[in-house]
Write an enzyme that holds these catalytic residues in place. Sequence first.
Site, PDB file in Angstrom:
ATOM      1  N   SER A 191      -4.552  -1.723  14.691  1.00 13.23           N
ATOM      2  CA  SER A 191      -5.342  -0.526  14.965  1.00 13.23           C
ATOM      3  C   SER A 191      -5.899  -0.616  16.373  1.00 13.23           C
ATOM      4  O   SER A 191      -6.043  -1.710  16.935  1.00 13.23           O
ATOM      5  CB  SER A 191      -6.499  -0.428  13.958  1.00 13.23           C
ATOM      6  OG  SER A 191      -7.471   0.513  14.379  1.00 13.23           O
ATOM      7  N   ASN A 224       1.542   3.444  -2.293  1.00 14.29           N
ATOM      8  CA  ASN A 224       1.274   4.525  -3.239  1.00 14.29           C
ATOM      9  C   ASN A 224       0.472   5.670  -2.640  1.00 14.29           C
ATOM     10  O   ASN A 224       0.302   6.712  -3.276  1.00 14.29           O
ATOM     11  CB  ASN A 224       0.517   3.982  -4.460  1.00 14.29           C
ATOM     12  CG  ASN A 224      -0.838   3.401  -4.103  1.00 14.29           C
ATOM     13  OD1 ASN A 224      -0.909   2.417  -3.373  1.00 14.29           O
ATOM     14  ND2 ASN A 224      -1.901   4.003  -4.600  1.00 14.29           N
ATOM     15  N   THR A 225      -0.009   5.508  -1.408  1.00 17.95           N
ATOM     16  CA  THR A 225      -0.851   6.556  -0.849  1.00 17.95           C
ATOM     17  C   THR A 225      -0.780   6.549   0.673  1.00 17.95           C
ATOM     18  O   THR A 225      -0.372   5.565   1.285  1.00 17.95           O
ATOM     19  CB  THR A 225      -2.325   6.371  -1.286  1.00 17.95           C
ATOM     20  OG1 THR A 225      -3.115   7.483  -0.855  1.00 17.95           O
ATOM     21  CG2 THR A 225      -2.917   5.098  -0.715  1.00 17.95           C
ATOM     22  N   GLY A 226      -1.160   7.659   1.282  1.00 13.35           N
ATOM     23  CA  GLY A 226      -1.325   7.744   2.728  1.00 13.35           C
ATOM     24  C   GLY A 226      -0.084   7.409   3.534  1.00 13.35           C
ATOM     25  O   GLY A 226       1.040   7.825   3.226  1.00 13.35           O
ATOM     26  N   ILE A 227      -0.279   6.632   4.579  1.00 14.30           N
ATOM     27  CA  ILE A 227       0.802   6.254   5.474  1.00 14.30           C
ATOM     28  C   ILE A 227       1.863   5.453   4.733  1.00 14.30           C
ATOM     29  O   ILE A 227       3.064   5.620   4.957  1.00 14.30           O
ATOM     30  CB  ILE A 227       0.236   5.472   6.669  1.00 14.30           C
ATOM     31  CG1 ILE A 227      -0.582   6.403   7.568  1.00 14.30           C
ATOM     32  CG2 ILE A 227       1.345   4.817   7.487  1.00 14.30           C
ATOM     33  CD1 ILE A 227      -1.401   5.682   8.605  1.00 14.30           C
ATOM     34  N   GLY A 228       1.431   4.563   3.842  1.00 13.49           N
ATOM     35  CA  GLY A 228       2.388   3.760   3.083  1.00 13.49           C
ATOM     36  C   GLY A 228       3.303   4.608   2.230  1.00 13.49           C
ATOM     37  O   GLY A 228       4.518   4.361   2.164  1.00 13.49           O
ATOM     38  N   TYR A 231     -14.048  -5.096  10.552  1.00  6.17           N
ATOM     39  CA  TYR A 231     -12.783  -4.355  10.547  1.00  6.17           C
ATOM     40  C   TYR A 231     -12.020  -4.625  11.845  1.00  6.17           C
ATOM     41  O   TYR A 231     -10.802  -4.887  11.822  1.00  6.17           O
ATOM     42  CB  TYR A 231     -13.044  -2.859  10.390  1.00  6.17           C
ATOM     43  CG  TYR A 231     -11.778  -2.030  10.405  1.00  6.17           C
ATOM     44  CD1 TYR A 231     -10.866  -2.108   9.364  1.00  6.17           C
ATOM     45  CD2 TYR A 231     -11.495  -1.170  11.475  1.00  6.17           C
ATOM     46  CE1 TYR A 231      -9.693  -1.362   9.376  1.00  6.17           C
ATOM     47  CE2 TYR A 231     -10.331  -0.410  11.495  1.00  6.17           C
ATOM     48  CZ  TYR A 231      -9.429  -0.514  10.439  1.00  6.17           C
ATOM     49  OH  TYR A 231      -8.270   0.228  10.459  1.00  6.17           O
ATOM     50  N   GLY A 253       0.819  -1.210   0.000  1.00  8.09           N
ATOM     51  CA  GLY A 253       0.000   0.000   0.000  1.00  8.09           C
ATOM     52  C   GLY A 253       0.846   1.250   0.000  1.00  8.09           C
ATOM     53  O   GLY A 253       0.483   2.263   0.612  1.00  8.09           O
TER      54      GLY A 253
END
Length: 303
Positions: free
Chosen positions: A149, A21-25, A175, A19
């Site tokens: 989380s 390509n965006t956000g935290i990653g 989740y 992951g």
Amino acid sequence: MWTKENIPDLTGKTALVTGGNTGIGYETVKALYEKGAKVTLAARDEMKALEAIRNIQETTKGTGILETGILNLSNLAEIKASTDKFKAKHEQLDILINNAGVMIPPASKTDDGFELQFGVNFLGHFALTGHLFSPLKNSSHARVVTLSSGAATFASNIDFENLRLEKPYNEWQSYAVSKLADILFAYELDRKLKATDMNILSVAAHPEVTKTDLQRHIPMARLEGMFSEFEEVMEPWQGALPSLFAATDVSVKGGEFFGPDGKKEYAGYPSLSRHSTPTMNDKELSEKLWTYAEEVTHLDFHF
């Protein structure tokens, strides 16, 4: 206060971030690249991965190397194919960050028939780690960082009869179960590594209240209302810090769990997490989950 400036020189280290390509990653990949690591940015969409790499290279004075790795965590056969390609290019892997995830999507399944959140957040990363275990073993000091989380504290059990949407779907509960599975995986992997005296650390991290694409399934009005309840909402660069600390700091020990140091761990800078429940520390449940995952993925880690 620990920030990415505290990350040691990573020249010669090989990392893979799911992951990325965006956000935290994205921020995680960027920080590792800045410190000299050879980083595989693993993402489902090749064009988005390439665009992320271009953005990092254009805006960052990094000394590392960036590569793309096409990875579909919702398909077990494709995970194996992706890891085969990685292993053909890299004999060792020093840092694996199981970062990618989905949050409260509409009821849906992976290509293999598992509830999407359980299938991607946990089972896909279990399979990925298993297929990459040989290059991890080839590293002198490897680390596996799995993102969980605070939602894990809301799951009191794993219903093994409801991992393929056999029962009415509750997106928030599903989740929470997926994130409980992640922390159980991180802890059980740590126990197995210690029992076999392997020089690999398994640790966990959580970003808590961070604005990212992960919340795309929450209606905007509701999301804004949720964020307004918190004293602080972090940007992705700050939300990535617990992962980066877990992946790079010399003080880290296997089996530890890191999150923000603020009130209720909603925001702040990396610290040992205070999130803990009997279920999160249930060894019998973690062993049962491990056995289940091995059976459905047809994987053996070969400790």
